[in-house]
Design an enzyme around this catalytic site. Structure first.
Site, PDB file in Angstrom:
ATOM      1  N   ASP A 177       0.838  -1.197   0.000  1.00  0.00           N
ATOM      2  CA  ASP A 177       0.000   0.000   0.000  1.00  0.00           C
ATOM      3  C   ASP A 177       0.872   1.246   0.000  1.00  0.00           C
ATOM      4  O   ASP A 177       1.965   1.244   0.565  1.00  0.00           O
ATOM      5  CB  ASP A 177      -0.873   0.069   1.266  1.00  0.00           C
ATOM      6  CG  ASP A 177      -1.738  -1.153   1.407  1.00  0.00           C
ATOM      7  OD1 ASP A 177      -2.328  -1.567   0.410  1.00  0.00           O
ATOM      8  OD2 ASP A 177      -1.799  -1.688   2.534  1.00  0.00           O
TER       9      ASP A 177
ATOM     10  N   ASP B  34       1.175   7.643   8.593  1.00  0.00           N
ATOM     11  CA  ASP B  34       1.334   6.203   8.835  1.00  0.00           C
ATOM     12  C   ASP B  34       2.706   5.959   9.458  1.00  0.00           C
ATOM     13  O   ASP B  34       2.860   5.250  10.451  1.00  0.00           O
ATOM     14  CB  ASP B  34       1.320   5.411   7.514  1.00  0.00           C
ATOM     15  CG  ASP B  34      -0.063   5.139   6.973  1.00  0.00           C
ATOM     16  OD1 ASP B  34      -0.980   4.940   7.771  1.00  0.00           O
ATOM     17  OD2 ASP B  34      -0.205   5.112   5.739  1.00  0.00           O
TER      18      ASP B  34
ATOM     19  N   GLU C 102       1.361  -3.484  10.895  1.00  0.00           N
ATOM     20  CA  GLU C 102       0.964  -3.566   9.489  1.00  0.00           C
ATOM     21  C   GLU C 102       2.011  -2.908   8.595  1.00  0.00           C
ATOM     22  O   GLU C 102       2.166  -3.263   7.435  1.00  0.00           O
ATOM     23  CB  GLU C 102      -0.393  -2.870   9.306  1.00  0.00           C
ATOM     24  CG  GLU C 102      -0.920  -3.001   7.905  1.00  0.00           C
ATOM     25  CD  GLU C 102      -2.229  -2.244   7.705  1.00  0.00           C
ATOM     26  OE1 GLU C 102      -3.223  -2.601   8.351  1.00  0.00           O
ATOM     27  OE2 GLU C 102      -2.232  -1.303   6.904  1.00  0.00           O
ATOM     28  N   GLU C 103       2.742  -1.958   9.140  1.00  0.00           N
ATOM     29  CA  GLU C 103       3.716  -1.209   8.334  1.00  0.00           C
ATOM     30  C   GLU C 103       5.102  -1.860   8.273  1.00  0.00           C
ATOM     31  O   GLU C 103       5.985  -1.350   7.603  1.00  0.00           O
ATOM     32  CB  GLU C 103       3.868   0.215   8.891  1.00  0.00           C
ATOM     33  CG  GLU C 103       2.571   1.014   8.949  1.00  0.00           C
ATOM     34  CD  GLU C 103       1.898   1.185   7.587  1.00  0.00           C
ATOM     35  OE1 GLU C 103       2.593   1.080   6.560  1.00  0.00           O
ATOM     36  OE2 GLU C 103       0.673   1.382   7.556  1.00  0.00           O
TER      37      GLU C 103
ATOM     38  N   ASP D 247      -2.290  -2.010  13.742  1.00  0.00           N
ATOM     39  CA  ASP D 247      -2.330  -1.177  12.540  1.00  0.00           C
ATOM     40  C   ASP D 247      -2.292   0.244  13.090  1.00  0.00           C
ATOM     41  O   ASP D 247      -3.275   0.720  13.658  1.00  0.00           O
ATOM     42  CB  ASP D 247      -3.632  -1.443  11.764  1.00  0.00           C
ATOM     43  CG  ASP D 247      -3.731  -0.585  10.511  1.00  0.00           C
ATOM     44  OD1 ASP D 247      -2.891   0.316  10.335  1.00  0.00           O
ATOM     45  OD2 ASP D 247      -4.661  -0.816   9.713  1.00  0.00           O
TER      46      ASP D 247
ATOM     47  N   LEU E 248      -2.275   3.249  11.877  1.00  0.00           N
ATOM     48  CA  LEU E 248      -3.236   4.229  11.352  1.00  0.00           C
ATOM     49  C   LEU E 248      -4.027   3.596  10.220  1.00  0.00           C
ATOM     50  O   LEU E 248      -3.531   3.480   9.098  1.00  0.00           O
ATOM     51  CB  LEU E 248      -2.497   5.478  10.876  1.00  0.00           C
ATOM     52  CG  LEU E 248      -3.283   6.775  11.012  1.00  0.00           C
ATOM     53  CD1 LEU E 248      -3.842   6.960  12.408  1.00  0.00           C
ATOM     54  CD2 LEU E 248      -2.422   7.946  10.644  1.00  0.00           C
ATOM     55  N   ASP E 249      -5.227   3.166  10.550  1.00  0.00           N
ATOM     56  CA  ASP E 249      -6.058   2.506   9.544  1.00  0.00           C
ATOM     57  C   ASP E 249      -6.938   3.521   8.820  1.00  0.00           C
ATOM     58  O   ASP E 249      -7.444   4.452   9.447  1.00  0.00           O
ATOM     59  CB  ASP E 249      -6.949   1.462  10.219  1.00  0.00           C
ATOM     60  CG  ASP E 249      -7.852   0.794   9.213  1.00  0.00           C
ATOM     61  OD1 ASP E 249      -7.333   0.004   8.413  1.00  0.00           O
ATOM     62  OD2 ASP E 249      -9.054   1.098   9.203  1.00  0.00           O
TER      63      ASP E 249
ATOM     64  N   GLU F 117      -6.297  -6.176  11.468  1.00  0.00           N
ATOM     65  CA  GLU F 117      -7.632  -5.575  11.322  1.00  0.00           C
ATOM     66  C   GLU F 117      -8.736  -6.558  11.687  1.00  0.00           C
ATOM     67  O   GLU F 117      -9.575  -6.284  12.549  1.00  0.00           O
ATOM     68  CB  GLU F 117      -7.808  -5.074   9.871  1.00  0.00           C
ATOM     69  CG  GLU F 117      -6.894  -3.896   9.565  1.00  0.00           C
ATOM     70  CD  GLU F 117      -6.677  -3.635   8.078  1.00  0.00           C
ATOM     71  OE1 GLU F 117      -6.774  -4.587   7.283  1.00  0.00           O
ATOM     72  OE2 GLU F 117      -6.376  -2.483   7.717  1.00  0.00           O
TER      73      GLU F 117
HETATM   74  P1  AHM Z   1     -10.873   0.453  -0.438  1.00  0.00           P
HETATM   75  O1  AHM Z   1     -10.595   1.887  -0.695  1.00  0.00           O
HETATM   76  O2  AHM Z   1     -10.184  -0.496  -1.387  1.00  0.00           O
HETATM   77  O3  AHM Z   1     -12.353   0.177  -0.343  1.00  0.00           O
HETATM   78  O4  AHM Z   1     -10.262   0.108   0.982  1.00  0.00           O
HETATM   79  C1  AHM Z   1     -10.828   0.648   2.131  1.00  0.00           C
HETATM   80  C2  AHM Z   1     -10.340  -0.101   3.319  1.00  0.00           C
HETATM   81  C3  AHM Z   1     -10.899   0.456   4.575  1.00  0.00           C
HETATM   82  O5  AHM Z   1     -12.101  -0.137   4.963  1.00  0.00           O
HETATM   83  C4  AHM Z   1      -9.792   0.211   5.547  1.00  0.00           C
HETATM   84  O6  AHM Z   1      -9.846   1.147   6.575  1.00  0.00           O
HETATM   85  C5  AHM Z   1      -8.574   0.415   4.703  1.00  0.00           C
HETATM   86  O7  AHM Z   1      -8.950   0.038   3.393  1.00  0.00           O
HETATM   87  C6  AHM Z   1      -7.409  -0.440   5.124  1.00  0.00           C
HETATM   88  O8  AHM Z   1      -6.250  -0.013   4.482  1.00  0.00           O
HETATM   89  P2  AHM Z   1      -5.097   0.786   5.297  1.00  0.00           P
HETATM   90  O9  AHM Z   1      -4.823  -0.002   6.555  1.00  0.00           O
HETATM   91  O10 AHM Z   1      -3.936   0.781   4.356  1.00  0.00           O
HETATM   92  O11 AHM Z   1      -5.605   2.162   5.586  1.00  0.00           O
HETATM   93 MG    MG Z   2      -5.468  -0.920   7.981  1.00  0.00          MG
END
Ligand code: AHM
Ligand code: MG
Length: 330
Positions: free
Chosen positions: A62, A68, A91-92, A112, A114-115, A274
């Site tokens: 990602d 983050d 997660e990072e 995680d 910062l989700d 998550e």
């Molecule tokens: P999307 O944009 O593909 O729908 O993904 C959204 C999801 C969220 O529900 C979640 O908070 C996030 O992706 C998780 O990714 P990260 O931890 O990288 O923020």
């Molecule tokens: Mg996340």
């Protein structure tokens, strides 16, 4: 102002009732300290050159935001000093952070930091998620990866912090779900939502409907029937998992993120950081979380960064989906 118990008062009291040593109170307070620091930085983000992309990708591929990176550093630096954990997983980070300083501790934590971070730059709610297990490896040395490959049902605590219109810390140690609101004036977490239980009505659904075409037919049909079988059905999707689940837990609702492809192989959300912790919270609030094929709390992770679907919320709706989905896959 002080009519509500503080986090330390509440957790100490709960721990004493359960015959604990007080160590858990320290652990939750430490997580609370990092949460306060992240909340503070986030509130100043627009004026402190900390918005935007960091220019790197994380272990899951990602795009990583500056906040983050900052939140991850804060968690690792602060928790490494506490001696409460023999290892951390983020997660990072590609691998685990094994901690010599915590070699005598019984616990590991996965988080995680910062989700929902793609929402940060736009003042949309984001969150921190954490999952705590007792170690499986021998004490007296740092933890190992096998300490993190445990099913969610064996978590000893899990929770999240939501940075929204107010900042809240929500946790469970298996005795219900309790929510604390950060009083910014005195810097204390105050009990505002004791014993959170999901209401019976399930009218809200949260799904990224742009992906509907990529879902299997059973999942597509299930959501269509949810929408059209209830006059009160309404859609609320923030795209920050913590915020979507938090709202659905307080109001009743369905979070819907099935496999992202017709072959049922690709998924977005991460089991360790998550799904496991949020499924634990949902379960403690009377709800249920599944991948469609398995109860999320029963799954033994295959690796640190395994990704799976999540359908979560009111138990009767999620179980109905699981029954139909399983039958179509047998
Ligand atoms: P999307 O944009 O593909 O729908 O993904 C959204 C999801 C969220 O529900 C979640 O908070 C996030 O992706 C998780 O990714 P990260 O931890 O990288 O923020
Ligand atoms: Mg996340």
């Amino acid at each position: 102002m002080l009519e509500h118990p503080t986090l330390s008062q509440f957790v100490l009291d709960q721990e004493a009732k359960a015959g604990g040593s007080g160590q858990f109170t320290d652990i939750l307070l430490d997580i609370g300290v990092v949460g306060k620091a992240i909340s503070y930085e986030m509130n100043r983000a627009g004026i402190s050159d900390i918005l935007g992309e960091a220019g790197v990708e994380n272990a899951s591929g990602d795009v990583v935001q500056k906040l983050d990176v900052r939140s991850n550093e804060m968690f690792i630096k602060y928790l490494s000093k506490t001696e409460h954990f023999c290892a951390l997983a983020s997660e990072e980070e590609e691998g685990i952070v094994a901690l010599e300083s915590g070699k005598n501790s019984d616990y590991v934590i996965a988080f995680d930091p910062l989700d929902g971070s793609s929402n940060i730059d736009y003042n949309v709610s984001v969150g921190t998620i954490f999952s705590i297990h007792k170690r499986l490896s021998k004490p007296g040395r740092p933890g190992t990866i096998k300490d993190f490959l445990q099913p969610g049902k064996d978590q000893v605590a899990a929770g999240y912090i939501i940075y929204g219109s107010s900042t809240m810390l929500v946790y469970s140690t298996g005795q219900g779900v309790h929510g604390f609101t950060l009083d910014q004036g005195i810097g204390e977490w105050m009990l505002s939502h004791p014993n959170i239980t999901i209401p019976k009505a399930c009218d809200i659904y949260s799904a990224n409907e742009a992906y509907t075409r990529t879902w299997d037919e059973v999942s597509q049909r299930f959501l269509e029937e949810f929408k059209h079988g209830n006059d009160k059905a309404t859609s609320r999707h923030i795209g920050s998992l913590v915020a979507d689940l938090h709202r659905n837990m307080l109001k009743g609702g369905l979070y819907f993120r099935p496999y992202d492809d017709h072959k049922k192989k690709s998924a977005k959300l991460r089991l360790n950081y998550e799904l496991k912790p949020l499924a634990y919270i949902i379960n403690q609030a009377g709800g249920y979380a599944t991948t469609g094929l398995d109860n999320i709390l029963e799954i033994i992770p295959e690796d640190l960064h395994q990704k799976l679907p999540m359908i979560a919320g009111n138990a009767y709706i999620v179980q109905e989906y699981e029954t139909i989905f399983k039958a179509s896959n047998s």
